[in-house]
Write a protein that holds these residues in place. Structure first.
Motif, PDB file in Angstrom:
ATOM      1  N   LYS A 177      59.751  73.329 -40.717  1.00  0.00           N
ATOM      2  CA  LYS A 177      60.750  72.585 -40.435  1.00  0.00           C
ATOM      3  C   LYS A 177      62.679  73.601 -40.280  1.00  0.00           C
ATOM      4  CE  LYS A 177      61.754  68.839 -42.774  1.00  0.00           C
ATOM      5  NZ  LYS A 177      62.116  67.938 -44.007  1.00  0.00           N
ATOM      6  N   SER A 178      62.623  74.836 -40.897  1.00  0.00           N
ATOM      7  CA  SER A 178      63.923  75.146 -40.865  1.00  0.00           C
ATOM      8  C   SER A 178      63.450  76.592 -41.155  1.00  0.00           C
ATOM      9  CB  SER A 178      64.510  74.527 -41.788  1.00  0.00           C
ATOM     10  OG  SER A 178      65.100  74.399 -43.032  1.00  0.00           O
ATOM     11  N   VAL A 179      63.992  77.420 -41.055  1.00  0.00           N
ATOM     12  CA  VAL A 179      63.762  79.195 -41.074  1.00  0.00           C
ATOM     13  C   VAL A 179      65.244  79.497 -41.394  1.00  0.00           C
ATOM     14  CG1 VAL A 179      63.632  81.310 -40.309  1.00  0.00           C
ATOM     15  CG2 VAL A 179      62.686  79.145 -39.124  1.00  0.00           C
ATOM     16  N   ASN A 180      65.541  80.073 -42.990  1.00  0.00           N
ATOM     17  CA  ASN A 180      66.927  79.916 -44.062  1.00  0.00           C
ATOM     18  C   ASN A 180      66.628  81.286 -43.981  1.00  0.00           C
ATOM     19  OD1 ASN A 180      66.886  77.551 -44.112  1.00  0.00           O
ATOM     20  ND2 ASN A 180      64.967  76.984 -45.412  1.00  0.00           N
ATOM     21  N   GLU A 181      66.950  81.866 -44.741  1.00  0.00           N
ATOM     22  CA  GLU A 181      68.013  83.468 -44.821  1.00  0.00           C
ATOM     23  C   GLU A 181      66.671  83.867 -45.675  1.00  0.00           C
ATOM     24  OE1 GLU A 181      70.805  86.048 -47.945  1.00  0.00           O
ATOM     25  OE2 GLU A 181      71.121  84.269 -47.355  1.00  0.00           O
ATOM     26  N   GLY A 182      66.279  84.374 -45.236  1.00  0.00           N
ATOM     27  CA  GLY A 182      65.119  85.363 -45.893  1.00  0.00           C
ATOM     28  C   GLY A 182      64.412  86.437 -44.965  1.00  0.00           C
ATOM     29  N   LEU A 183      63.254  87.076 -44.916  1.00  0.00           N
ATOM     30  CA  LEU A 183      61.707  88.572 -43.819  1.00  0.00           C
ATOM     31  C   LEU A 183      61.887  87.815 -42.330  1.00  0.00           C
ATOM     32  CD1 LEU A 183      59.308  90.095 -44.548  1.00  0.00           C
ATOM     33  CD2 LEU A 183      59.612  88.735 -42.530  1.00  0.00           C
ATOM     34  N   VAL A 184      62.131  86.278 -42.229  1.00  0.00           N
ATOM     35  CA  VAL A 184      61.529  85.522 -41.312  1.00  0.00           C
ATOM     36  C   VAL A 184      62.829  85.893 -39.788  1.00  0.00           C
ATOM     37  CG1 VAL A 184      60.578  83.904 -39.252  1.00  0.00           C
ATOM     38  CG2 VAL A 184      59.424  84.601 -41.548  1.00  0.00           C
ATOM     39  N   GLN A 185      64.288  85.263 -40.620  1.00  0.00           N
ATOM     40  CA  GLN A 185      65.248  85.072 -40.069  1.00  0.00           C
ATOM     41  C   GLN A 185      66.115  86.783 -39.683  1.00  0.00           C
ATOM     42  OE1 GLN A 185      69.347  84.187 -41.477  1.00  0.00           O
ATOM     43  NE2 GLN A 185      67.727  82.382 -40.941  1.00  0.00           N
ATOM     44  N   ALA A 186      65.459  87.565 -41.148  1.00  0.00           N
ATOM     45  CA  ALA A 186      65.944  88.893 -41.141  1.00  0.00           C
ATOM     46  C   ALA A 186      65.679  89.400 -39.846  1.00  0.00           C
ATOM     47  CB  ALA A 186      66.117  89.570 -42.360  1.00  0.00           C
ATOM     48  N   GLN A 187      64.070  89.350 -39.267  1.00  0.00           N
ATOM     49  CA  GLN A 187      63.187  90.475 -38.881  1.00  0.00           C
ATOM     50  C   GLN A 187      63.390  89.818 -36.979  1.00  0.00           C
ATOM     51  OE1 GLN A 187      59.859  91.745 -40.456  1.00  0.00           O
ATOM     52  NE2 GLN A 187      60.636  93.050 -41.707  1.00  0.00           N
ATOM     53  N   GLY A 188      64.018  88.915 -36.772  1.00  0.00           N
ATOM     54  CA  GLY A 188      63.555  88.160 -35.775  1.00  0.00           C
ATOM     55  C   GLY A 188      62.324  87.807 -35.677  1.00  0.00           C
ATOM     56  N   LEU A 189      61.120  87.115 -35.869  1.00  0.00           N
ATOM     57  CA  LEU A 189      60.057  86.964 -35.637  1.00  0.00           C
ATOM     58  C   LEU A 189      59.889  85.762 -34.959  1.00  0.00           C
ATOM     59  CD1 LEU A 189      58.360  88.117 -39.317  1.00  0.00           C
ATOM     60  CD2 LEU A 189      59.107  89.503 -37.874  1.00  0.00           C
ATOM     61  N   GLY A 190      60.656  85.346 -34.392  1.00  0.00           N
ATOM     62  CA  GLY A 190      60.733  84.071 -33.499  1.00  0.00           C
ATOM     63  C   GLY A 190      60.196  83.315 -33.577  1.00  0.00           C
ATOM     64  N   ILE A 191      59.649  82.368 -35.293  1.00  0.00           N
ATOM     65  CA  ILE A 191      59.550  81.102 -36.066  1.00  0.00           C
ATOM     66  C   ILE A 191      60.726  80.699 -36.109  1.00  0.00           C
ATOM     67  CG2 ILE A 191      57.945  80.477 -37.625  1.00  0.00           C
ATOM     68  CD1 ILE A 191      57.097  82.501 -38.453  1.00  0.00           C
ATOM     69  N   THR A 192      60.881  79.729 -35.083  1.00  0.00           N
ATOM     70  CA  THR A 192      61.467  78.107 -35.045  1.00  0.00           C
ATOM     71  C   THR A 192      61.471  77.124 -35.590  1.00  0.00           C
ATOM     72  OG1 THR A 192      61.158  77.957 -32.818  1.00  0.00           O
ATOM     73  CG2 THR A 192      63.049  79.640 -33.581  1.00  0.00           C
ATOM     74  N   ALA A 193      62.311  75.887 -36.033  1.00  0.00           N
ATOM     75  CA  ALA A 193      61.813  74.804 -36.072  1.00  0.00           C
ATOM     76  C   ALA A 193      60.679  74.169 -35.803  1.00  0.00           C
ATOM     77  CB  ALA A 193      63.288  73.804 -36.543  1.00  0.00           C
ATOM     78  N   GLY A 194      60.313  73.242 -35.763  1.00  0.00           N
ATOM     79  CA  GLY A 194      58.945  72.479 -35.097  1.00  0.00           C
ATOM     80  C   GLY A 194      58.138  73.429 -34.433  1.00  0.00           C
ATOM     81  N   GLN A 195      57.732  74.692 -34.877  1.00  0.00           N
ATOM     82  CA  GLN A 195      56.188  74.958 -34.629  1.00  0.00           C
ATOM     83  C   GLN A 195      55.842  74.497 -35.167  1.00  0.00           C
ATOM     84  OE1 GLN A 195      57.289  79.088 -34.227  1.00  0.00           O
ATOM     85  NE2 GLN A 195      58.357  79.354 -32.025  1.00  0.00           N
ATOM     86  N   ARG A 196      54.158  75.405 -34.877  1.00  0.00           N
ATOM     87  CA  ARG A 196      52.564  74.967 -36.061  1.00  0.00           C
ATOM     88  C   ARG A 196      52.079  75.986 -36.072  1.00  0.00           C
ATOM     89  NH1 ARG A 196      49.994  69.224 -37.413  1.00  0.00           N
ATOM     90  NH2 ARG A 196      51.937  69.005 -36.415  1.00  0.00           N
ATOM     91  N   VAL A 197      52.767  76.535 -37.583  1.00  0.00           N
ATOM     92  CA  VAL A 197      51.211  77.656 -38.151  1.00  0.00           C
ATOM     93  C   VAL A 197      49.758  76.181 -38.012  1.00  0.00           C
ATOM     94  CG1 VAL A 197      51.334  79.027 -40.223  1.00  0.00           C
ATOM     95  CG2 VAL A 197      53.551  78.122 -39.099  1.00  0.00           C
ATOM     96  N   ILE A 198      48.786  77.557 -37.567  1.00  0.00           N
ATOM     97  CA  ILE A 198      47.766  76.750 -37.634  1.00  0.00           C
ATOM     98  C   ILE A 198      46.442  77.233 -37.937  1.00  0.00           C
ATOM     99  CG2 ILE A 198      48.039  75.375 -35.838  1.00  0.00           C
ATOM    100  CD1 ILE A 198      46.497  76.053 -33.580  1.00  0.00           C
ATOM    101  N   SER A 199      46.869  78.706 -38.240  1.00  0.00           N
ATOM    102  CA  SER A 199      45.389  79.453 -38.649  1.00  0.00           C
ATOM    103  C   SER A 199      46.255  80.741 -39.167  1.00  0.00           C
ATOM    104  CB  SER A 199      44.725  79.970 -38.306  1.00  0.00           C
ATOM    105  OG  SER A 199      45.419  80.418 -36.452  1.00  0.00           O
ATOM    106  N   MET A 200      45.659  81.548 -39.984  1.00  0.00           N
ATOM    107  CA  MET A 200      45.978  82.633 -40.991  1.00  0.00           C
ATOM    108  C   MET A 200      44.720  83.430 -40.591  1.00  0.00           C
ATOM    109  SD  MET A 200      48.240  81.523 -44.674  1.00  0.00           S
ATOM    110  CE  MET A 200      48.950  83.693 -44.192  1.00  0.00           C
ATOM    111  N   ASP A 201      45.425  85.151 -40.183  1.00  0.00           N
ATOM    112  CA  ASP A 201      44.425  86.117 -39.668  1.00  0.00           C
ATOM    113  C   ASP A 201      43.257  85.691 -39.040  1.00  0.00           C
ATOM    114  OD1 ASP A 201      45.949  88.011 -41.892  1.00  0.00           O
ATOM    115  OD2 ASP A 201      45.383  87.513 -43.118  1.00  0.00           O
TER     116      ASP A 201
END
Length: 243
Positions: free
Chosen positions: A184-208
């Motif tokens: 839904k959104s990327v707030n203050e934290g690791l993902v935003q600080a490291q610019g990992l490219g995860i943005t609102a509207g994307q779908r996480v479908i699996s892990m490892d």
């Protein structure tokens, strides 16, 4: 809608939560289809009987169907977990879309997790309105043009090092047709600080590399120290597409 605020182990209640999760079940069928027409393993691969070929990630394509042809149903069901993204959840057989898939070029095959972008050249402000326009268009026109977009699949490796992710996630426990967690959104934290490219509207479908239930995915996000996320996105980078 039920809201859940979750903290990672060791976080105080007064601190900014590492994950913000919202839950709902908002998926609906645009056109009713028999349950037996859908194969559970179709969500991850090509529809049955269709030539297996990987489409270009993020590419757009147009599907033309004759709505009165043999009185077949359209054969699409949609996932509306993100109201701004109308995703194909199921392709039924027999149906107009299934017939299209049998004769079209491999890169024009309609697959689960493709995004419906336009109906007869028109966009809509939200996903449910777009699906409604599709249903209404089928009732008035003998020929319909549907524009779809294939997803871009990327892998994001994360090492938390005790930091909060800062992700606001949306999910559905019931009727979650294509699975995963919606960002839904990327707030203050690791993902935003490291610019990992995860943005609102994307779908996480699996892990490892493993698709799992929503509960398992959330638990692993909270507890694992490092992991790789498989993320789907449908960003529109075509300047000519902007309206």
């Amino acid at each position: 809608m039920v809201f859940h605020l979750c903290c990672l182990p060791g976080e105080d209640a007064g601190e900014r939560p590492a994950l913000i999760e919202t839950q709902s079940a908002v998926e609906t069928d645009a056109v009713a289809i028999p349950d037996q027409a859908w194969s559970p393993d179709g969500c991850g691969g090509s529809p049955a009987g269709v030539r297996d070929s990987e489409p270009e990630p993020g590419s757009f394509f147009t599907v033309g169907v004759d709505t009165d042809r043999r009185r077949l149903p359209l054969g699409l069901a949609f996932d509306f977990m993100d109201i701004n993204v109308c995703l194909v959840a199921k392709v039924a057989s027999p149906s107009l879309i299934h017939s299209w898939n049998q004769k079209c070029a491999p890169h024009e095959v309609v697959r689960p997790r493709d995004r419906l972008v336009k109906v007869n050249g028109r966009c809509a402000e939200d996903a449910e309105r777009l699906a409604k326009e599709l249903a209404e268009g089928l009732g008035h026109q003998a020929h319909a043009l549907l524009e779809f977009q294939h997803p871009v699949v990327s892998t994001v490796k994360i090492v938390k090092n005790g930091q909060a992710l800062g992700l606001s996630l949306h999910y559905a426990l019931s009727e979650n047709k294509i699975g995963g967690l919606c960002v839904k959104s990327v707030n203050e934290g690791l993902v935003q600080a490291q610019g990992l490219g995860i943005t609102a509207g994307q779908r996480v479908i699996s892990m490892d590399g493993e698709e799992m239930s929503v509960e398992q995915m959330l638990q692993k996000l909270r507890e694992a120290k490092e992991f790789a996320l498989t993320v789907l996105s449908w960003e529109d980078t075509r300047s000519s597409h902007q309206e």
